[in-house]
Design a protein around this motif. Structure first.
Motif, PDB file in Angstrom:
ATOM      1  N   MET A   1       0.850  -1.177   0.000  1.00 39.62           N
ATOM      2  CA  MET A   1       0.000   0.000   0.000  1.00 39.62           C
ATOM      3  C   MET A   1       0.893   1.237   0.000  1.00 39.62           C
ATOM      4  O   MET A   1       1.930   1.260   0.659  1.00 39.62           O
ATOM      5  N   PRO A   2       0.494   2.295  -0.692  1.00 40.00           N
ATOM      6  CA  PRO A   2       1.320   3.508  -0.706  1.00 40.00           C
ATOM      7  C   PRO A   2       1.330   4.198   0.654  1.00 40.00           C
ATOM      8  O   PRO A   2       0.467   3.982   1.496  1.00 40.00           O
ATOM      9  N   LEU A   3       2.285   5.039   0.815  1.00 40.11           N
ATOM     10  CA  LEU A   3       2.477   5.802   2.030  1.00 40.11           C
ATOM     11  C   LEU A   3       1.363   6.829   2.192  1.00 40.11           C
ATOM     12  O   LEU A   3       0.861   7.379   1.220  1.00 40.11           O
ATOM     13  N   THR A   4       0.976   7.091   3.444  1.00 37.97           N
ATOM     14  CA  THR A   4       0.029   8.147   3.757  1.00 37.97           C
ATOM     15  C   THR A   4       0.710   9.100   4.733  1.00 37.97           C
ATOM     16  O   THR A   4       1.250   8.663   5.739  1.00 37.97           O
ATOM     17  N   LEU A   5       0.706  10.390   4.416  1.00 39.12           N
ATOM     18  CA  LEU A   5       1.240  11.419   5.304  1.00 39.12           C
ATOM     19  C   LEU A   5       0.086  12.258   5.827  1.00 39.12           C
ATOM     20  O   LEU A   5      -0.799  12.637   5.063  1.00 39.12           O
ATOM     21  N   ILE A   6       0.122  12.562   7.126  1.00 32.39           N
ATOM     22  CA  ILE A   6      -0.920  13.367   7.754  1.00 32.39           C
ATOM     23  C   ILE A   6      -0.228  14.497   8.511  1.00 32.39           C
ATOM     24  O   ILE A   6       0.560  14.237   9.426  1.00 32.39           O
ATOM     25  N   ALA A   7      -0.497  15.751   8.136  1.00 38.34           N
ATOM     26  CA  ALA A   7       0.123  16.902   8.802  1.00 38.34           C
ATOM     27  C   ALA A   7      -0.551  17.139  10.147  1.00 38.34           C
ATOM     28  O   ALA A   7      -1.771  17.117  10.255  1.00 38.34           O
ATOM     29  N   PHE A   8       0.277  17.365  11.192  1.00 43.69           N
ATOM     30  CA  PHE A   8      -0.218  17.672  12.528  1.00 43.69           C
ATOM     31  C   PHE A   8       0.278  19.040  12.927  1.00 43.69           C
ATOM     32  O   PHE A   8       1.265  19.538  12.406  1.00 43.69           O
ATOM     33  N   ASP A   9      -0.371  19.648  13.867  1.00 42.56           N
ATOM     34  CA  ASP A   9      -0.049  20.985  14.361  1.00 42.56           C
ATOM     35  C   ASP A   9      -0.442  22.018  13.304  1.00 42.56           C
ATOM     36  O   ASP A   9      -0.550  21.718  12.131  1.00 42.56           O
ATOM     37  N   ASN A  10      -0.628  23.233  13.735  1.00 43.26           N
ATOM     38  CA  ASN A  10      -1.024  24.292  12.813  1.00 43.26           C
ATOM     39  C   ASN A  10       0.058  24.644  11.809  1.00 43.26           C
ATOM     40  O   ASN A  10      -0.208  25.031  10.691  1.00 43.26           O
ATOM     41  N   SER A  11       1.306  24.497  12.206  1.00 46.15           N
ATOM     42  CA  SER A  11       2.399  24.883  11.320  1.00 46.15           C
ATOM     43  C   SER A  11       2.828  23.760  10.384  1.00 46.15           C
ATOM     44  O   SER A  11       3.772  23.928   9.632  1.00 46.15           O
ATOM     45  N   SER A  12       2.162  22.638  10.442  1.00 49.83           N
ATOM     46  CA  SER A  12       2.534  21.462   9.648  1.00 49.83           C
ATOM     47  C   SER A  12       3.993  21.082   9.883  1.00 49.83           C
ATOM     48  O   SER A  12       4.706  20.720   8.972  1.00 49.83           O
ATOM     49  N   SER A  13       4.408  21.173  11.135  1.00 44.18           N
ATOM     50  CA  SER A  13       5.790  20.853  11.462  1.00 44.18           C
ATOM     51  C   SER A  13       5.985  19.364  11.711  1.00 44.18           C
ATOM     52  O   SER A  13       7.099  18.880  11.659  1.00 44.18           O
ATOM     53  N   ARG A  14       4.915  18.660  11.977  1.00 44.16           N
ATOM     54  CA  ARG A  14       5.010  17.221  12.217  1.00 44.16           C
ATOM     55  C   ARG A  14       4.122  16.497  11.214  1.00 44.16           C
ATOM     56  O   ARG A  14       2.993  16.903  10.952  1.00 44.16           O
ATOM     57  N   PHE A  15       4.644  15.416  10.691  1.00 46.80           N
ATOM     58  CA  PHE A  15       3.912  14.625   9.716  1.00 46.80           C
ATOM     59  C   PHE A  15       3.826  13.194  10.196  1.00 46.80           C
ATOM     60  O   PHE A  15       4.845  12.505  10.311  1.00 46.80           O
ATOM     61  N   ALA A  16       2.603  12.743  10.504  1.00 52.96           N
ATOM     62  CA  ALA A  16       2.401  11.336  10.838  1.00 52.96           C
ATOM     63  C   ALA A  16       2.483  10.548   9.542  1.00 52.96           C
ATOM     64  O   ALA A  16       2.133  11.044   8.468  1.00 52.96           O
ATOM     65  N   VAL A  17       2.936   9.314   9.635  1.00 57.79           N
ATOM     66  CA  VAL A  17       3.147   8.493   8.454  1.00 57.79           C
ATOM     67  C   VAL A  17       2.668   7.077   8.738  1.00 57.79           C
ATOM     68  O   VAL A  17       2.811   6.571   9.855  1.00 57.79           O
ATOM     69  N   THR A  18       2.052   6.455   7.741  1.00 59.49           N
ATOM     70  CA  THR A  18       1.596   5.078   7.856  1.00 59.49           C
ATOM     71  C   THR A  18       1.527   4.467   6.459  1.00 59.49           C
ATOM     72  O   THR A  18       1.447   5.192   5.471  1.00 59.49           O
ATOM     73  N   LYS A  19       1.531   3.153   6.410  1.00 59.87           N
ATOM     74  CA  LYS A  19       1.376   2.461   5.128  1.00 59.87           C
ATOM     75  C   LYS A  19       0.098   1.636   5.082  1.00 59.87           C
ATOM     76  O   LYS A  19      -0.108   0.873   4.155  1.00 59.87           O
ATOM     77  N   VAL A  20      -0.766   1.802   6.083  1.00 64.10           N
ATOM     78  CA  VAL A  20      -2.024   1.049   6.088  1.00 64.10           C
ATOM     79  C   VAL A  20      -3.242   1.962   5.988  1.00 64.10           C
ATOM     80  O   VAL A  20      -4.363   1.524   6.189  1.00 64.10           O
ATOM     81  N   GLY A  21      -3.039   3.229   5.711  1.00 60.89           N
ATOM     82  CA  GLY A  21      -4.154   4.145   5.483  1.00 60.89           C
ATOM     83  C   GLY A  21      -4.625   4.910   6.697  1.00 60.89           C
ATOM     84  O   GLY A  21      -5.240   5.952   6.567  1.00 60.89           O
ATOM     85  N   ALA A  22      -4.362   4.408   7.911  1.00 60.52           N
ATOM     86  CA  ALA A  22      -4.788   5.101   9.130  1.00 60.52           C
ATOM     87  C   ALA A  22      -3.759   4.838  10.226  1.00 60.52           C
ATOM     88  O   ALA A  22      -3.177   3.762  10.290  1.00 60.52           O
ATOM     89  N   THR A  23      -3.564   5.847  11.067  1.00 58.92           N
ATOM     90  CA  THR A  23      -2.614   5.680  12.162  1.00 58.92           C
ATOM     91  C   THR A  23      -3.274   4.941  13.318  1.00 58.92           C
ATOM     92  O   THR A  23      -4.495   4.877  13.424  1.00 58.92           O
ATOM     93  N   VAL A  24      -2.453   4.396  14.194  1.00 59.29           N
ATOM     94  CA  VAL A  24      -2.931   3.706  15.391  1.00 59.29           C
ATOM     95  C   VAL A  24      -3.142   4.749  16.484  1.00 59.29           C
ATOM     96  O   VAL A  24      -2.241   5.559  16.734  1.00 59.29           O
TER      97      VAL A  24
END
Length: 125
Positions: A1-24
């Protein structure tokens, strides 16, 4: 499955990453800009020095981990391949995020295996 990036914080300084479509829940992994991104190239053989980039070894860190040690593989065919390289150019090196309480090592391993199952396989599998 392709990578999924999710921006966190208002400044988009942190990016959560997963390969299953949703984070734990309570087990997210973030891109770890405190460590260097490794580029794997192809010039008749896989190497780190010459030829076009074909793979990346991307450092990730668990949200309840003080020092990251995990990497995930990202192939040139992944939609985020070029974006990851640009993110590292812009954000490396960064300082460590503060972790109020570090998670148990087994939880971190389980969360990694859940979100990156293909990165937990032996190289010859």
């Amino acid at each position: 499955m392709p990578l999924t990036l999710i921006a966190f914080d208002n400044s988009s300084s942190r990016f959560a990453v997963t390969k299953v479509g949703a984070t734990v829940p309570d087990g997210r992994f973030f891109l770890d800009f405190t460590r260097k991104l490794e580029v794997i190239r192809w010039f008749g053989i896989r190497n780190r020095y010459i030829g076009p980039a074909v793979d990346l070894l991307v450092p990730v860190i668990h949200e309840a981990e003080k020092l990251g040690g995990y990497v995930i593989g990202v192939n040139v065919g992944d939609p985020y391949f070029q974006d990851l390289r640009k993110l590292w150019e812009a954000r490396f090196p960064s300082s460590l995020a503060t972790v109020p309480q570090e998670a148990d090592g087994l939880k971190i391993i389980a969360d990694f295996a859940t979100q990156f199952p293909e990165d937990c396989q032996p190289a010859n599998a």
